[in-house]
Motif scaffolding. Structure first.
Motif, PDB file in Angstrom:
ATOM      1  N   GLU A 176       6.690  11.234  -4.680  1.00 43.83           N
ATOM      2  CA  GLU A 176       5.680  11.729  -3.643  1.00 43.83           C
ATOM      3  C   GLU A 176       4.324  10.986  -3.820  1.00 43.83           C
ATOM      4  N   VAL A 177       3.762  10.490  -2.657  1.00 35.33           N
ATOM      5  CA  VAL A 177       2.487  10.072  -2.608  1.00 35.33           C
ATOM      6  C   VAL A 177       1.421  10.848  -2.295  1.00 35.33           C
ATOM      7  N   ALA A 178       0.324  11.125  -3.140  1.00 31.31           N
ATOM      8  CA  ALA A 178      -0.859  11.973  -2.459  1.00 31.31           C
ATOM      9  C   ALA A 178      -2.063  11.047  -2.626  1.00 31.31           C
ATOM     10  N   VAL A 179      -2.152  10.150  -1.530  1.00 31.60           N
ATOM     11  CA  VAL A 179      -3.260   9.263  -1.325  1.00 31.60           C
ATOM     12  C   VAL A 179      -3.643   9.535   0.279  1.00 31.60           C
ATOM     13  N   ASP A 180      -4.732   9.004   0.463  1.00 33.14           N
ATOM     14  CA  ASP A 180      -5.091   9.298   2.046  1.00 33.14           C
ATOM     15  C   ASP A 180      -4.312   8.517   2.785  1.00 33.14           C
ATOM     16  N   SER A 181      -4.260   7.199   2.601  1.00 30.65           N
ATOM     17  CA  SER A 181      -3.036   6.513   3.775  1.00 30.65           C
ATOM     18  C   SER A 181      -2.107   5.794   2.991  1.00 30.65           C
ATOM     19  N   PRO A 182      -0.918   6.404   2.791  1.00 30.50           N
ATOM     20  CA  PRO A 182       0.397   5.769   1.875  1.00 30.50           C
ATOM     21  C   PRO A 182       0.729   4.564   2.326  1.00 30.50           C
TER      22      PRO A 182
END
Ligand SMILES: Nc1ncnc2c1ncn2[C@@H]1O[C@H](COP(=O)(O)OP(=O)(O)OP(=O)(O)O)[C@@H](O)[C@H]1O
Ligand SMILES: CC(C)(CO)[C@@H](O)C(=O)NCCC(=O)O
Ligand SMILES: [K+]
Length: 262
Positions: free
Chosen positions: A95-101
């Motif tokens: 899972e990627v929890a950053v603004d713009s993967p």
């Protein structure tokens, strides 16, 4: 080694290209700087001398577009029976929890993925930090649920010494591939640059990691897990106060461990 289908992992970084492939239970790897002509042919040649495959599957992760394009063109022209997969964040099962993967450096996600595989979620009491010390240094955070939460980016050791030399008249560019001992306070220019950059970077990593761990809901009962990789991992390791494990070529290991796509 002779084989049917071989998977070759390629981590195209800003300084070098790292190649890895499985040979039985072992992973063999090789690093080639991409600052000279024919490096791409050297890379293909290395693969061909290690394995003879009927079909080669190249899994490429890149943070350097031009070098990746050069290599892909060379593979298409020089290697028969090959498929090329350019890995993006969608291919990495985390899972990627950053603004713009899509703007995240794929090397950061792959080293985080490989680090999570080294220390399974069940055996972690908290999140973990992943430090990749290459041309740029990334200090990233995987939370207790195994999600990639971003981190921090700073210039690597070589870039810092190059920036000092370029921005001043009197300072030389120091090299990092020598066993120069740490001498602080330093009594000459080269030792002063060496100590300043090394302890500056090690201190920054320690401070970032400790912020990530202290930002968690649950207080830590044992030291948090920190995984260190990258071309400067061994240079930095003795100067880090945070307990850590060092692993070579985590991005390539992440590439080799990705679920197979058909
Ligand atoms: N033989 C070498 N040649 C070049 N750099 C080296 C060498 N050995 C160690 N290094 C160090 O490795 C660092 C580069 O690391 P690495 O190869 O991981 O970077 P990279 O190719 O830019 O990858 P990334 O983009 O993942 O950072 C440089 O800062 C340099 O100090
Ligand atoms: C930070 C580097 C240079 C580290 O190799 C790479 O991951 C990159 O180019 N990243 C893109 C920007 C980002 O990750 O936010
Ligand atoms: K990196």
């Amino acid at each position: 080694m002779s084989s049917g289908v071989c998977t070759v992992a390629v981590d195209v970084g800003n300084t070098a290209v790292k190649l890895a492939l499985r040979e039985g239970d072992q992973v063999v790897d090789h690093t080639i700087k991409h600052d000279h002509s024919h490096w791409h042919l050297e890379a293909i040649h290395w693969v061909q001398t290690v394995v003879a495959c009927q079909e080669t599957r190249w899994r490429i992760s890149s943070v350097h577009r031009h070098a990746a394009e050069t290599l892909i063109e060379a593979i298409e022209n020089e290697v028969d029976a090959s498929t090329i997969d350019c890995i993006t964040f969608d291919d990495v099962p985390i899972e990627v929890a950053v603004d713009s993967p899509s703007k995240l450096g794929i090397d950061r996600l792959l080293s985080a993925f490989a680090a999570s595989r080294l220390v399974p979620l069940q055996s972690r009491r908290s999140g973990m930090a992943v430090v990749d010390a290459g041309s740029a240094i990334t200090v990233d955070w995987i939370n207790h649920a195994g999600h990639f939460c971003g981190g921090a980016i700073l210039p690597g050791l070589s870039l810092q010494s190059r920036a000092l030399a370029m921005g001043t008249d009197a300072l030389p560019e120091i090299l990092w591939n020598t066993d120069r001992p740490l001498r602080l306070p330093a009594t000459n220019t080269n030792d002063a640059i060496h100590g300043g950059i090394l302890i500056g970077v090690a201190g920054a990593i320690d401070s970032l990691v400790s912020r990530y761990f202290s930002g968690q809901d649950e207080p830590l009962t044992s030291p948090g897990i920190v995984i260190l990789t990258g071309g400067d991992a061994n240079t930095l390791s003795p100067h880090l106060q945070s307990p850590h494990q060092t692993h070579a070529h985590l991005v390539c290991r992440g590439l080799l461990e990705l679920p197979v796509s058909q």
